[in-house]
Design a protein around this motif. Structure first.
Motif, PDB file in Angstrom:
ATOM      1  N   VAL A  61       2.406  -3.040  -8.201  1.00  0.00           N
ATOM      2  CA  VAL A  61       1.970  -3.117  -6.975  1.00  0.00           C
ATOM      3  C   VAL A  61       0.565  -3.029  -7.113  1.00  0.00           C
ATOM      4  O   VAL A  61      -0.430  -4.115  -6.955  1.00  0.00           O
ATOM      5  CB  VAL A  61       2.326  -2.123  -6.381  1.00  0.00           C
ATOM      6  CG1 VAL A  61       1.941  -0.690  -6.599  1.00  0.00           C
ATOM      7  CG2 VAL A  61       1.703  -2.620  -4.583  1.00  0.00           C
ATOM      8  N   CYS A  62      -0.397  -2.930  -8.602  1.00  0.00           N
ATOM      9  CA  CYS A  62      -1.532  -2.756  -8.782  1.00  0.00           C
ATOM     10  C   CYS A  62      -1.771  -3.932  -8.827  1.00  0.00           C
ATOM     11  O   CYS A  62      -3.149  -4.611  -8.842  1.00  0.00           O
ATOM     12  CB  CYS A  62      -1.950  -1.561  -9.901  1.00  0.00           C
ATOM     13  SG  CYS A  62      -2.477   0.150  -8.968  1.00  0.00           S
TER      14      CYS A  62
ATOM     15  N   GLN B  99      -6.183  -4.619  -8.644  1.00  0.00           N
ATOM     16  CA  GLN B  99      -6.351  -3.408  -9.002  1.00  0.00           C
ATOM     17  C   GLN B  99      -6.322  -3.816 -10.406  1.00  0.00           C
ATOM     18  O   GLN B  99      -5.089  -2.672 -11.165  1.00  0.00           O
ATOM     19  CB  GLN B  99      -6.232  -2.114  -8.851  1.00  0.00           C
ATOM     20  CG  GLN B  99      -6.164  -2.277  -7.200  1.00  0.00           C
ATOM     21  CD  GLN B  99      -5.950  -0.895  -6.330  1.00  0.00           C
ATOM     22  OE1 GLN B  99      -5.088   0.428  -7.067  1.00  0.00           O
ATOM     23  NE2 GLN B  99      -5.923  -0.710  -5.432  1.00  0.00           N
TER      24      GLN B  99
ATOM     25  N   ALA C 205       3.937   0.588  -9.750  1.00  0.00           N
ATOM     26  CA  ALA C 205       2.583   1.258  -9.553  1.00  0.00           C
ATOM     27  C   ALA C 205       2.230   0.526 -10.669  1.00  0.00           C
ATOM     28  O   ALA C 205       0.740   0.018 -10.144  1.00  0.00           O
ATOM     29  CB  ALA C 205       2.683   2.731 -10.261  1.00  0.00           C
TER      30      ALA C 205
ATOM     31  N   LEU D  86       2.867   1.824  -3.713  1.00  0.00           N
ATOM     32  CA  LEU D  86       1.156   2.941  -5.182  1.00  0.00           C
ATOM     33  C   LEU D  86       0.964   3.680  -4.063  1.00  0.00           C
ATOM     34  O   LEU D  86       1.237   4.700  -5.147  1.00  0.00           O
ATOM     35  CB  LEU D  86      -0.131   2.038  -4.942  1.00  0.00           C
ATOM     36  CG  LEU D  86      -1.145   2.288  -5.211  1.00  0.00           C
ATOM     37  CD1 LEU D  86      -0.532   2.158  -6.703  1.00  0.00           C
ATOM     38  CD2 LEU D  86      -1.757   1.691  -4.927  1.00  0.00           C
ATOM     39  N   GLN D  87       1.616   3.928  -3.107  1.00  0.00           N
ATOM     40  CA  GLN D  87       1.009   5.876  -2.125  1.00  0.00           C
ATOM     41  C   GLN D  87       2.310   6.651  -3.436  1.00  0.00           C
ATOM     42  O   GLN D  87       2.060   7.533  -3.212  1.00  0.00           O
ATOM     43  CB  GLN D  87       0.905   5.829  -0.734  1.00  0.00           C
ATOM     44  CG  GLN D  87       0.657   7.462  -0.037  1.00  0.00           C
ATOM     45  CD  GLN D  87       0.565   7.140   1.023  1.00  0.00           C
ATOM     46  OE1 GLN D  87       0.610   6.129   1.889  1.00  0.00           O
ATOM     47  NE2 GLN D  87       1.253   8.003   1.978  1.00  0.00           N
TER      48      GLN D  87
ATOM     49  N   CYS E  63       4.157   5.833  -5.396  1.00  0.00           N
ATOM     50  CA  CYS E  63       4.154   5.410  -7.189  1.00  0.00           C
ATOM     51  C   CYS E  63       3.171   7.196  -7.473  1.00  0.00           C
ATOM     52  O   CYS E  63       3.429   8.243  -8.006  1.00  0.00           O
ATOM     53  CB  CYS E  63       3.550   4.834  -7.093  1.00  0.00           C
ATOM     54  SG  CYS E  63       5.283   2.930  -7.490  1.00  0.00           S
ATOM     55  N   GLU E  64       1.980   7.144  -6.603  1.00  0.00           N
ATOM     56  CA  GLU E  64       1.240   7.706  -6.670  1.00  0.00           C
ATOM     57  C   GLU E  64       1.311   9.490  -6.187  1.00  0.00           C
ATOM     58  O   GLU E  64       1.461  10.440  -7.294  1.00  0.00           O
ATOM     59  CB  GLU E  64      -0.498   7.409  -6.356  1.00  0.00           C
ATOM     60  CG  GLU E  64      -0.889   6.122  -6.999  1.00  0.00           C
ATOM     61  CD  GLU E  64      -1.972   5.872  -6.246  1.00  0.00           C
ATOM     62  OE1 GLU E  64      -3.487   4.855  -7.148  1.00  0.00           O
ATOM     63  OE2 GLU E  64      -2.162   6.634  -5.206  1.00  0.00           O
TER      64      GLU E  64
ATOM     65  N   SER F 174      -6.208  -0.024 -12.891  1.00  0.00           N
ATOM     66  CA  SER F 174      -5.186   0.930 -12.905  1.00  0.00           C
ATOM     67  C   SER F 174      -4.015   0.456 -13.167  1.00  0.00           C
ATOM     68  O   SER F 174      -2.939   0.799 -13.917  1.00  0.00           O
ATOM     69  CB  SER F 174      -5.304   0.995 -11.661  1.00  0.00           C
ATOM     70  OG  SER F 174      -5.816   1.389 -10.624  1.00  0.00           O
ATOM     71  N   ALA F 175      -3.534  -0.902 -13.133  1.00  0.00           N
ATOM     72  CA  ALA F 175      -2.397  -2.188 -14.180  1.00  0.00           C
ATOM     73  C   ALA F 175      -2.309  -1.111 -15.300  1.00  0.00           C
ATOM     74  O   ALA F 175      -1.129  -1.242 -15.165  1.00  0.00           O
ATOM     75  CB  ALA F 175      -2.682  -3.306 -13.375  1.00  0.00           C
TER      76      ALA F 175
ATOM     77  N   GLU G  15       0.393  -1.354   0.187  1.00  0.00           N
ATOM     78  CA  GLU G  15       0.139   0.321  -0.175  1.00  0.00           C
ATOM     79  C   GLU G  15       0.899   1.267  -0.127  1.00  0.00           C
ATOM     80  O   GLU G  15       0.559   2.509  -0.440  1.00  0.00           O
ATOM     81  CB  GLU G  15      -0.710  -0.020   0.879  1.00  0.00           C
ATOM     82  CG  GLU G  15      -2.316  -0.490   1.100  1.00  0.00           C
ATOM     83  CD  GLU G  15      -2.003  -2.624   1.627  1.00  0.00           C
ATOM     84  OE1 GLU G  15      -0.084  -2.241   1.752  1.00  0.00           O
ATOM     85  OE2 GLU G  15      -2.442  -3.273   1.253  1.00  0.00           O
TER      86      GLU G  15
ATOM     87  N   TYR H 289      -1.317   2.425 -16.117  1.00  0.00           N
ATOM     88  CA  TYR H 289      -0.594   2.182 -15.788  1.00  0.00           C
ATOM     89  C   TYR H 289       1.172   1.819 -16.840  1.00  0.00           C
ATOM     90  O   TYR H 289       1.324   2.160 -16.880  1.00  0.00           O
ATOM     91  CB  TYR H 289       0.612   2.434 -14.909  1.00  0.00           C
ATOM     92  CG  TYR H 289       0.088   2.936 -13.276  1.00  0.00           C
ATOM     93  CD1 TYR H 289       0.225   4.109 -13.380  1.00  0.00           C
ATOM     94  CD2 TYR H 289      -0.754   2.920 -11.857  1.00  0.00           C
ATOM     95  CE1 TYR H 289      -0.368   5.136 -12.416  1.00  0.00           C
ATOM     96  CE2 TYR H 289      -1.330   3.253 -11.651  1.00  0.00           C
ATOM     97  CZ  TYR H 289      -0.932   4.680 -11.204  1.00  0.00           C
ATOM     98  OH  TYR H 289      -1.159   6.391 -10.686  1.00  0.00           O
TER      99      TYR H 289
END
Length: 479
Positions: A364-365, A370, A361, A335-336, A338-339, A373-374, A332, A377
């Motif tokens: 991890v997605c 997810q 990203a 991802l945080q 990366c975003e 989102s994956a 988590e 990216y």
């Protein structure tokens, strides 16, 4: 396989391989088995210690209870090498020796093994050791390795003269290959003396891939008779200064290939994004500043250079934090981070540090399931991969295959078919048509075509409700 290459020696590059026949794109020019190899400790329990293949059910060595094998055949094949190692593993149990210690000890056991072919030993001992060029950091690594080795191996295994051991250490560190799985992720380390004679270029005409422990060298460009076969020792999606620093530190030479002199391509890897009215064109370095935008013409003054330098440093620090978070399995936080650093960045999507963030990203997605989102990216990496890697590079093929699999799962079949075909075109060159990865993609491509056919049929039926009834009537009439 017909002989396509021969060894040669030059004053400036030492030993290498050159072609004796014309080599076509995708042709296999060299295949090698390891002198020694070890499985990464991070893969322990997931893969066989001998063949390195992934399997759910592994047989554990009943003596050391450390090494694991996919079947009895692999266990028996490994025994020649594992016999001496087994005692060492029991000696330090329950401690787990580092991979470098295990690799070094396997080299030492092999050198003392009287049943080992003398030619194989000669090939290893003839490799460059660079022992006189070792940096203070490398010498400190050697001291730490020697301390652990003294606890690990049996008495009499280490050479009497420490300088001899230092030479073996130099050969190991300068000539080891990261053994990768089908997705180009490192799963082990191996010494391949015959392949170690291949010299480096940042614009190679050959590429090294693995099928289990077999190392295969394939041509990714046409190679004329007498031309040298070269591979890249390092990650190619990096700046010239980073590549040269890595090559000097690990292999003790300064690269002067034409790719290292391509300033325009290097500048594109460090480009910023034009923010004028949503222009979003890449702005590249020029004369210690930035060139005007090629699309909107906006001028960027030298103050932007400092802003960009700061942004790059921030992203580099973020990438280090991301690696730490991955080691702690805090996905988590990965991802945080990366975003956080992808949002409103001044760096262009072509910038290699942005590409690294997109890649992480995406990974991890996928881990968090997810999928949309994956995919988003992943799609952001496609153009940079095409720009920064050669036409045929395994990393590009694998990335496109991953994107295609996400698209298939999400039923974007037309897009999936396009990326599968592009991935297959690349990987059939880099891996060969018989490699498990390419045969898997061929199967996926066929499945995608079938699913598209079914999807089109359903759409036609939905657009024309009478179509299905008409087809039934035609069939009844024929009967």
């Amino acid at each position: 396989m017909a002989v396509k290459i021969e060894k040669f020696t030059s004053e400036d590059r030492g030993r290498g391989y050159r072609t004796v026949t014309r080599v076509k794109v995708g042709e296999l020019v060299l295949k090698a088995q390891p002198f020694v190899h070890v499985l990464c400790n991070t893969e322990r329990g997931n893969r066989c210690d001998f063949c390195l293949r992934s399997t759910e059910s592994l047989l554990r060595c009943s003596s050391c209870k450390f090494s694991r094998y996919c079947n009895v055949k692999c266990q028996r094949s490994a025994w020649t090498c594992h016999k001496a190692e087994c005692k060492s593993l029991k000696k330090v149990s329950p401690r787990i020796p580092p991979g470098s210690v295990r690799l070094m000890s396997r080299i030492l056991y092999k050198l003392k093994d009287k049943s080992c072919e003398s030619q194989t030993i000669t090939e290893f001992m003839s490799l460059q050791s660079h022992d006189t060029a070792l940096t203070p950091e490398k010498k400190e690594q050697f001291s730490q390795l020697l301390f652990v080795l003294n606890q690990y191996v049996d008495e009499g295994t280490l050479p009497n003269d420490v300088s001899d051991l230092l030479c073996i250490f130099g050969r190991m560190t300068s000539n080891s290959f990261s053994v990768c799985d089908s997705e180009m992720k490192p799963i082990g380390v191996g010494i391949y003396p015959s392949a170690s004679l291949l010299n480096h270029s940042c614009d190679p005409n050959c590429v090294a891939v693995f099928n289990g422990t077999d190392l295969c060298i394939r041509a990714v460009k046409p190679i004329s008779v007498g031309d040298e076969c070269v591979i890249s020792y390092i990650e190619m999606m990096s700046t010239t200064s980073e590549r040269r620093e890595h090559l000097q530190d690990q292999y003790y030479f300064q690269c002067v290939c034409h790719a290292c002199k391509d300033i325009d391509k290097d500048n594109l890897k460090q480009s910023i994004q034009c923010h004028t009215g949503g222009c979003n064109e890449p702005i590249v370095m020029k004369n210690n500043g930035f060139a005007a935008c090629s699309k909107c013409g906006h001028q960027y003054d030298k103050t932007h250079h400092q802003i960009v330098s700061q942004s790059v440093n921030v992203v580099k620090q973020a990438l280090l934090k991301i690696e730490d978070a991955k080691k702690q399995q805090n996905i988590e936080l990965v991802l945080q981070l990366c975003e956080q650093h992808l949002e409103n960045s001044v760096l262009h999507s072509y910038n290699i540090y942005m590409v690294q963030l997109f890649d992480k990203a995406m990974d991890v997605c996928i881990e968090l399931q997810q999928w949309e989102s994956a995919l988003n990216y992943g799609l952001k990496t496609t153009e940079p991969y095409r720009l920064h890697y050669p036409s045929y590079h395994p990393n590009t093929g694998v990335q496109f295959a991953r994107i295609a699999k996400l698209q298939m799962y999400l039923s974007y079949l037309q897009e999936a078919h396009r990326y599968l075909q592009e991935a297959l075109n690349i990987l059939e060159v880099t891996h060969g048509k018989g490699h498990p990865l390419t045969t898997d993609l061929q199967r996926l491509l066929h499945e995608c075509q079938e699913e598209r056919r079914v999807q089109r049929t359903k759409q036609l039926d939905a657009d024309d409700p009478l179509r299905g009834a008409q087809i039934v009537n035609v069939h009844q009439k024929d009967i």
